[in-house]
Design an enzyme around this catalytic site. Structure first.
Site, PDB file in Angstrom:
ATOM      1  N   ARG A  38      89.040 -25.634  75.582  1.00  0.00           N
ATOM      2  CA  ARG A  38      89.167 -25.785  74.126  1.00  0.00           C
ATOM      3  C   ARG A  38      88.690 -24.531  73.392  1.00  0.00           C
ATOM      4  O   ARG A  38      89.214 -24.214  72.331  1.00  0.00           O
ATOM      5  CB  ARG A  38      88.391 -27.007  73.652  1.00  0.00           C
ATOM      6  CG  ARG A  38      89.131 -28.266  74.026  1.00  0.00           C
ATOM      7  CD  ARG A  38      88.484 -29.499  73.463  1.00  0.00           C
ATOM      8  NE  ARG A  38      89.411 -30.607  73.579  1.00  0.00           N
ATOM      9  CZ  ARG A  38      89.072 -31.875  73.690  1.00  0.00           C
ATOM     10  NH1 ARG A  38      87.807 -32.207  73.682  1.00  0.00           N
ATOM     11  NH2 ARG A  38      89.987 -32.806  73.789  1.00  0.00           N
ATOM     12  N   LYS A 207      95.780 -48.430  78.016  1.00  0.00           N
ATOM     13  CA  LYS A 207      95.451 -48.980  76.692  1.00  0.00           C
ATOM     14  C   LYS A 207      96.666 -49.694  76.117  1.00  0.00           C
ATOM     15  O   LYS A 207      97.334 -49.212  75.206  1.00  0.00           O
ATOM     16  CB  LYS A 207      94.992 -47.862  75.761  1.00  0.00           C
ATOM     17  CG  LYS A 207      93.655 -47.289  76.183  1.00  0.00           C
ATOM     18  CD  LYS A 207      93.077 -46.374  75.117  1.00  0.00           C
ATOM     19  CE  LYS A 207      92.075 -45.418  75.705  1.00  0.00           C
ATOM     20  NZ  LYS A 207      92.652 -44.118  76.115  1.00  0.00           N
ATOM     21  N   GLY A 364      95.234 -36.568  76.574  1.00  0.00           N
ATOM     22  CA  GLY A 364      94.474 -37.580  77.296  1.00  0.00           C
ATOM     23  C   GLY A 364      94.702 -37.529  78.790  1.00  0.00           C
ATOM     24  O   GLY A 364      94.715 -36.460  79.405  1.00  0.00           O
ATOM     25  N   GLY A 387      94.800 -39.371  71.111  1.00  0.00           N
ATOM     26  CA  GLY A 387      94.950 -40.349  70.029  1.00  0.00           C
ATOM     27  C   GLY A 387      95.831 -39.812  68.912  1.00  0.00           C
ATOM     28  O   GLY A 387      96.698 -40.515  68.382  1.00  0.00           O
TER      29      GLY A 387
HETATM   30  P1  AMP Z   1      95.337 -44.294  78.908  1.00  0.00           P
HETATM   31  O1  AMP Z   1      94.015 -43.792  78.444  1.00  0.00           O
HETATM   32  O2  AMP Z   1      95.824 -45.488  78.155  1.00  0.00           O
HETATM   33  O3  AMP Z   1      96.376 -43.205  79.019  1.00  0.00           O
HETATM   34  O4  AMP Z   1      95.089 -44.867  80.373  1.00  0.00           O
HETATM   35  C1  AMP Z   1      94.831 -44.032  81.455  1.00  0.00           C
HETATM   36  C2  AMP Z   1      94.307 -44.865  82.578  1.00  0.00           C
HETATM   37  O5  AMP Z   1      95.262 -45.854  82.919  1.00  0.00           O
HETATM   38  C3  AMP Z   1      94.043 -44.106  83.854  1.00  0.00           C
HETATM   39  O6  AMP Z   1      92.669 -44.042  84.046  1.00  0.00           O
HETATM   40  C4  AMP Z   1      94.730 -44.931  84.942  1.00  0.00           C
HETATM   41  O7  AMP Z   1      93.924 -45.144  86.054  1.00  0.00           O
HETATM   42  C5  AMP Z   1      95.012 -46.247  84.251  1.00  0.00           C
HETATM   43  N1  AMP Z   1      96.166 -46.973  84.759  1.00  0.00           N
HETATM   44  C6  AMP Z   1      97.420 -46.542  84.897  1.00  0.00           C
HETATM   45  N2  AMP Z   1      98.202 -47.485  85.439  1.00  0.00           N
HETATM   46  C7  AMP Z   1      97.432 -48.558  85.662  1.00  0.00           C
HETATM   47  C8  AMP Z   1      97.658 -49.848  86.221  1.00  0.00           C
HETATM   48  N3  AMP Z   1      98.854 -50.214  86.662  1.00  0.00           N
HETATM   49  N4  AMP Z   1      96.619 -50.698  86.280  1.00  0.00           N
HETATM   50  C9  AMP Z   1      95.407 -50.322  85.823  1.00  0.00           C
HETATM   51  N5  AMP Z   1      95.125 -49.124  85.299  1.00  0.00           N
HETATM   52  C10 AMP Z   1      96.127 -48.238  85.214  1.00  0.00           C
END
Ligand code: AMP
Length: 407
Positions: A38, A207, A364, A387
């Protein structure tokens, strides 16, 4: 949202006090910066302001500040030191607990053209995250010009990105965007408003509730929407199948049905997994050993959890990416932190890397996944704000961008 914003190329900063909001929210361990990406990313705008003879006053937040103890560990002092090295000139640190205090005022008063001062962590002031007037006014009192180069906080309305710009505007003083912010606006704005088609959007990650809201807007903009990762299983359940212990937001089943209807009505392709990699239990630790099995999404047994897209799905998604001209990707296809559950994410990342489309990674975890796989340099743009980029794709106006002057 009006996206034709004035930038540092549109103003004259010679001899002026330029307050530049950066994103110096770097990870620290024992007072040492463990990832300086950054800081490096902020250099072009800072160098431009120095070269143009501005008096460059930098500010940023660093982490969350909730206790007095946080003020000891979340000081920006190490950033001033490292920035001095990176810029090859002194970055004077103004160590005021109230951010704009006697040290900051004296340091700014003593500045010559081309000098650089860094203020203390803006979140040392409780008003910062509430966009409180007193701190906005304090910040504005230091500046003749405001530059916002912190995309990561653009979806928030804080003193250091919105309030200060509003205060300066009252005095007829300019608020513009820096190069980093401009690049985000150019890539994300073009993808959303005027993409080269076919435009494929890929959503994944965990999320679920946050990202379901992006779907409606993206369906209107893209040609194909791909849904993988933990996002997918609410859709699979909405199709009438059981998903075992997989991530699922039961309160959004009707919404998912509506989205599938909407895709049909608009004539858009909505691609969901057809097979999945399942495990008995979510790996703990996350990169620990797991036994896996591949099943069709119509046959996820009770008590099992889908933690990656299966090989047929990965192939289908990669083929869709191969024929795209614009791809936006937010969220991994599975639990990529575990090598046994990373194949789906890797296949999609590789498809983006091999494609000649404009490829945009929405910050992210997808950014972390692409970098971890050594494919970062193959992408057209990796957003610095998870975000913020999601809210951009939702079609929301980002206050941090809205606050800058229009051309
Ligand atoms: P996000 O911050 O919403 O982009 O989520 C990222 C996280 O989603 C990562 O740490 C992944 O391990 C998790 N993730 C991705 N696919 C799955 C899944 N099928 N079940 C549970 N966690 C997941």
């Amino acid at each position: 949202m009006e996206l034709n914003k004035k930038s540092v190329d549109d103003i004259n900063v010679k001899g002026k006090r330029v307050l530049c909001r950066c994103d110096f929210n770097v990870p620290l361990k024992d007072g040492k910066i463990t990832d300086e990406n950054r800081l490096v990313a902020a250099l072009p705008t800072i160098k431009k302001l120095i070269a143009d003879g501005g008096k460059v006053i930098l500010c940023s937040h660093l982490g969350k500040v909730k206790t007095e103890e946080d003020k000891k560990t979340k000081t920006l002092a190490p950033v001033a030191k490292r920035l001095s090295e990176l810029l090859g000139q002194e970055v004077k640190f103004a160590a005021d607990p109230e951010v704009v205090g006697p040290n900051a005022k004296a340091a700014v008063a003593a500045m010559k053209d081309g000098d650089v001062v860094l203020l203390e962590n803006t979140r040392f002031r409780p008003e910062e995250t509430k966009n409180g007037e007193a701190f906005s006014k304090d910040l504005a009192s230091l500046a003749d010009v405001f530059v916002n180069d912190a995309f990561g906080t653009a979806h928030r309305s804080h003193c250091s990105n919105v309030g200060v710009a509003e205060e300066l505007r009252k005095e007829g003083k300019p608020a513009v965007v820096g190069y980093l912010m401009q690049k985000e606006i150019d890539y994300l704005g073009k993808a959303v408003e005027d993409p080269v088609r076919p435009f494929v959007a890929i959503l994944g990650g965990a999320k679920v509730a946050d990202k379901l809201n992006v779907i409606s807007n993206l369906l209107e903009k893209c040609d194909t929407l791909i849904i993988g990762g933990g996002m997918a299983y609410t859709f699979i359940k909405a199709q009438g199948y059981s998903v075992g212990k997989s991530l699922c937001d039961d309160s959004k089943i009707d919404y998912c049905k509506e989205m599938m209807e909407k895709a049909k009505k608009l004539g858009k392709k909505l691609l969901l997994p057809v097979d999945a990699v399942i495990v008995d239990d979510f790996p703990d630790p996350i990169d620990g050993d797991v036994d896996t099995e591949v099943v069709d999404v119509t046959a996820i047994p009770d008590g099992k959890e889908a933690c990656d897209i299966g090989p047929k799905t990965a192939e289908m998604f990669a083929n869709e990416v191969a024929s795209a001209k614009t791809v936006v990707w937010n969220g991994p296809m599975g639990v990529f932190e575990n090598p046994t559950l990373a194949a789906g994410t890797l296949k999609v990342a590789q498809a983006l890397a091999d494609s000649d489309a404009t490829t945009i990674i929405g910050g992210g975890d997808s950014a972390a996944a692409v970098n971890q796989m050594g494919l970062g340099s193959k992408m057209s743009h990796i957003s610095t704000g998870g975000g913020a980029s999601l809210e951009f794709l939702e079609g929301k106006e980002l206050p941090g961008i809205a606050a800058a002057d229009e051309k």
